[in-house]
Design a protein around this motif. Structure first.
Motif, PDB file in Angstrom:
ATOM      1  N   MET A  45      11.211 -73.707 -41.516  1.00 46.90           N
ATOM      2  CA  MET A  45       9.859 -73.307 -41.885  1.00 46.90           C
ATOM      3  C   MET A  45       9.055 -73.100 -40.602  1.00 46.90           C
ATOM      4  N   SER A  46       8.411 -71.959 -40.517  1.00 45.13           N
ATOM      5  CA  SER A  46       7.599 -71.656 -39.338  1.00 45.13           C
ATOM      6  C   SER A  46       6.157 -72.097 -39.564  1.00 45.13           C
ATOM      7  N   GLU A  47       5.372 -72.019 -38.519  1.00 43.29           N
ATOM      8  CA  GLU A  47       3.940 -72.308 -38.662  1.00 43.29           C
ATOM      9  C   GLU A  47       3.318 -71.351 -39.666  1.00 43.29           C
ATOM     10  N   ALA A  48       3.733 -70.082 -39.641  1.00 40.87           N
ATOM     11  CA  ALA A  48       3.195 -69.096 -40.584  1.00 40.87           C
ATOM     12  C   ALA A  48       3.527 -69.481 -42.025  1.00 40.87           C
ATOM     13  N   ASP A  49       4.719 -70.036 -42.241  1.00 41.80           N
ATOM     14  CA  ASP A  49       5.108 -70.474 -43.587  1.00 41.80           C
ATOM     15  C   ASP A  49       4.210 -71.604 -44.069  1.00 41.80           C
ATOM     16  N   LEU A  50       3.978 -72.585 -43.211  1.00 42.78           N
ATOM     17  CA  LEU A  50       3.139 -73.721 -43.608  1.00 42.78           C
ATOM     18  C   LEU A  50       1.672 -73.337 -43.695  1.00 42.78           C
ATOM     19  N   LEU A  51       1.240 -72.375 -42.893  1.00 41.84           N
ATOM     20  CA  LEU A  51      -0.129 -71.879 -43.027  1.00 41.84           C
ATOM     21  C   LEU A  51      -0.283 -71.172 -44.366  1.00 41.84           C
ATOM     22  N   ALA A  52       0.723 -70.403 -44.777  1.00 42.40           N
ATOM     23  CA  ALA A  52       0.690 -69.764 -46.101  1.00 42.40           C
ATOM     24  C   ALA A  52       0.647 -70.821 -47.196  1.00 42.40           C
ATOM     25  N   LEU A  53       1.394 -71.899 -47.018  1.00 44.94           N
ATOM     26  CA  LEU A  53       1.374 -72.999 -47.984  1.00 44.94           C
ATOM     27  C   LEU A  53      -0.007 -73.637 -48.032  1.00 44.94           C
ATOM     28  N   ALA A  54      -0.623 -73.841 -46.876  1.00 43.10           N
ATOM     29  CA  ALA A  54      -1.971 -74.428 -46.838  1.00 43.10           C
ATOM     30  C   ALA A  54      -2.956 -73.545 -47.606  1.00 43.10           C
ATOM     31  N   ARG A  55      -2.874 -72.246 -47.379  1.00 44.53           N
ATOM     32  CA  ARG A  55      -3.773 -71.327 -48.100  1.00 44.53           C
ATOM     33  C   ARG A  55      -3.497 -71.361 -49.589  1.00 44.53           C
ATOM     34  N   ALA A  56      -2.223 -71.301 -49.953  1.00 43.28           N
ATOM     35  CA  ALA A  56      -1.849 -71.303 -51.373  1.00 43.28           C
ATOM     36  C   ALA A  56      -2.284 -72.591 -52.054  1.00 43.28           C
ATOM     37  N   ALA A  57      -2.226 -73.700 -51.331  1.00 47.72           N
ATOM     38  CA  ALA A  57      -2.603 -75.010 -51.879  1.00 47.72           C
ATOM     39  C   ALA A  57      -4.095 -75.262 -51.779  1.00 47.72           C
ATOM     40  N   ASP A  58      -4.832 -74.227 -51.427  1.00 46.43           N
ATOM     41  CA  ASP A  58      -6.279 -74.336 -51.268  1.00 46.43           C
ATOM     42  C   ASP A  58      -6.641 -75.468 -50.304  1.00 46.43           C
ATOM     43  N   TYR A  59      -5.800 -75.627 -49.290  1.00 47.26           N
ATOM     44  CA  TYR A  59      -5.990 -76.593 -48.210  1.00 47.26           C
ATOM     45  C   TYR A  59      -6.034 -78.045 -48.696  1.00 47.26           C
ATOM     46  N   GLY A  60      -5.381 -78.296 -49.822  1.00 46.92           N
ATOM     47  CA  GLY A  60      -5.287 -79.658 -50.347  1.00 46.92           C
ATOM     48  C   GLY A  60      -4.029 -80.342 -49.825  1.00 46.92           C
ATOM     49  N   PHE A  61      -4.198 -81.509 -49.240  1.00 46.50           N
ATOM     50  CA  PHE A  61      -3.075 -82.230 -48.645  1.00 46.50           C
ATOM     51  C   PHE A  61      -1.979 -82.532 -49.669  1.00 46.50           C
ATOM     52  N   GLY A  62      -2.364 -83.066 -50.822  1.00 42.93           N
ATOM     53  CA  GLY A  62      -1.382 -83.427 -51.840  1.00 42.93           C
ATOM     54  C   GLY A  62      -0.579 -82.237 -52.328  1.00 42.93           C
ATOM     55  N   ARG A  63      -1.246 -81.130 -52.580  1.00 46.29           N
ATOM     56  CA  ARG A  63      -0.538 -79.934 -53.044  1.00 46.29           C
ATOM     57  C   ARG A  63       0.385 -79.384 -51.966  1.00 46.29           C
ATOM     58  N   MET A  64      -0.017 -79.520 -50.709  1.00 44.22           N
ATOM     59  CA  MET A  64       0.866 -79.064 -49.625  1.00 44.22           C
ATOM     60  C   MET A  64       2.140 -79.912 -49.580  1.00 44.22           C
ATOM     61  N   ILE A  65       1.978 -81.212 -49.663  1.00 38.41           N
ATOM     62  CA  ILE A  65       3.139 -82.095 -49.624  1.00 38.41           C
ATOM     63  C   ILE A  65       4.041 -81.829 -50.825  1.00 38.41           C
ATOM     64  N   GLU A  66       3.452 -81.632 -52.004  1.00 45.12           N
ATOM     65  CA  GLU A  66       4.257 -81.280 -53.174  1.00 45.12           C
ATOM     66  C   GLU A  66       5.037 -79.997 -52.933  1.00 45.12           C
ATOM     67  N   GLY A  67       4.404 -79.024 -52.288  1.00 42.46           N
ATOM     68  CA  GLY A  67       5.072 -77.757 -52.000  1.00 42.46           C
ATOM     69  C   GLY A  67       6.268 -77.939 -51.086  1.00 42.46           C
ATOM     70  N   VAL A  68       6.110 -78.754 -50.061  1.00 43.39           N
ATOM     71  CA  VAL A  68       7.222 -79.027 -49.140  1.00 43.39           C
ATOM     72  C   VAL A  68       8.337 -79.778 -49.865  1.00 43.39           C
ATOM     73  N   LEU A  69       7.968 -80.798 -50.632  1.00 45.47           N
ATOM     74  CA  LEU A  69       8.984 -81.580 -51.341  1.00 45.47           C
ATOM     75  C   LEU A  69       9.717 -80.742 -52.380  1.00 45.47           C
ATOM     76  N   ASP A  70       9.003 -79.855 -53.066  1.00 46.13           N
ATOM     77  CA  ASP A  70       9.659 -78.964 -54.031  1.00 46.13           C
ATOM     78  C   ASP A  70      10.661 -78.050 -53.333  1.00 46.13           C
ATOM     79  N   ALA A  71      10.278 -77.534 -52.172  1.00 47.44           N
ATOM     80  CA  ALA A  71      11.172 -76.653 -51.418  1.00 47.44           C
ATOM     81  C   ALA A  71      12.411 -77.417 -50.949  1.00 47.44           C
ATOM     82  N   ILE A  72      12.222 -78.655 -50.515  1.00 49.22           N
ATOM     83  CA  ILE A  72      13.350 -79.491 -50.091  1.00 49.22           C
ATOM     84  C   ILE A  72      14.280 -79.752 -51.276  1.00 49.22           C
ATOM     85  N   GLU A  73      13.689 -80.058 -52.422  1.00 50.00           N
ATOM     86  CA  GLU A  73      14.503 -80.310 -53.620  1.00 50.00           C
ATOM     87  C   GLU A  73      15.313 -79.067 -53.988  1.00 50.00           C
ATOM     88  N   LEU A  74      14.686 -77.911 -53.944  1.00 48.18           N
ATOM     89  CA  LEU A  74      15.393 -76.673 -54.259  1.00 48.18           C
ATOM     90  C   LEU A  74      16.525 -76.418 -53.274  1.00 48.18           C
TER      91      LEU A  74
END
Length: 111
Positions: A45-74
């Motif tokens: 995952m690049s910085e651009a990927d995580l920045l996209a995740l931050a935007r998609a998660a509306d800059y919410g910490f919990g939603r970002m972590i869920e996004g990372v964990l979901d990707a890891i699970e997949l």
């Protein structure tokens, strides 16, 4: 918690400030990489990927972590050796139910 007085009384509620990439980006990269390491996966995952995740998660910490964990699970389910943008895209699309053209991870160039 709001509807159950007993649970509300026993739990502390925290309101976290929104994540900002300028202040929190480095820590978020380290956190995502650390989670991947603990799962036995490399992080592609690049910085651009995580920045996209931050935007998609509306800059919410919990939603970002869920996004990372979901990707890891997949990635784990696919028996991949690393977690990448495609895992973020697929897991985010599944969780949020967004159409292909509204997925914040698709159509981005690799940096």
């Amino acid at each position: 918690m709001r509807s159950d007085e007993q649970v509300s009384r026993r739990m502390a509620k925290l309101s976290l400030r929104p994540v900002t990439w300028e202040c929190d980006g480095r820590d978020l990269m380290e956190l995502a990489t650390g989670y991947c390491d603990r799962a036995g996966l490399a992080s592609d995952m690049s910085e651009a990927d995580l920045l996209a995740l931050a935007r998609a998660a509306d800059y919410g910490f919990g939603r970002m972590i869920e996004g990372v964990l979901d990707a890891i699970e997949l990635a784990g389910q696919e028996r991949a050796t690393s977690v990448d943008r495609q895992h973020l895209a697929e897991s985010w699309g599944f969780r949020e139910g967004v159409p292909f053209d509204a997925n914040p991870f698709l159509g981005m160039g690799k940096e």
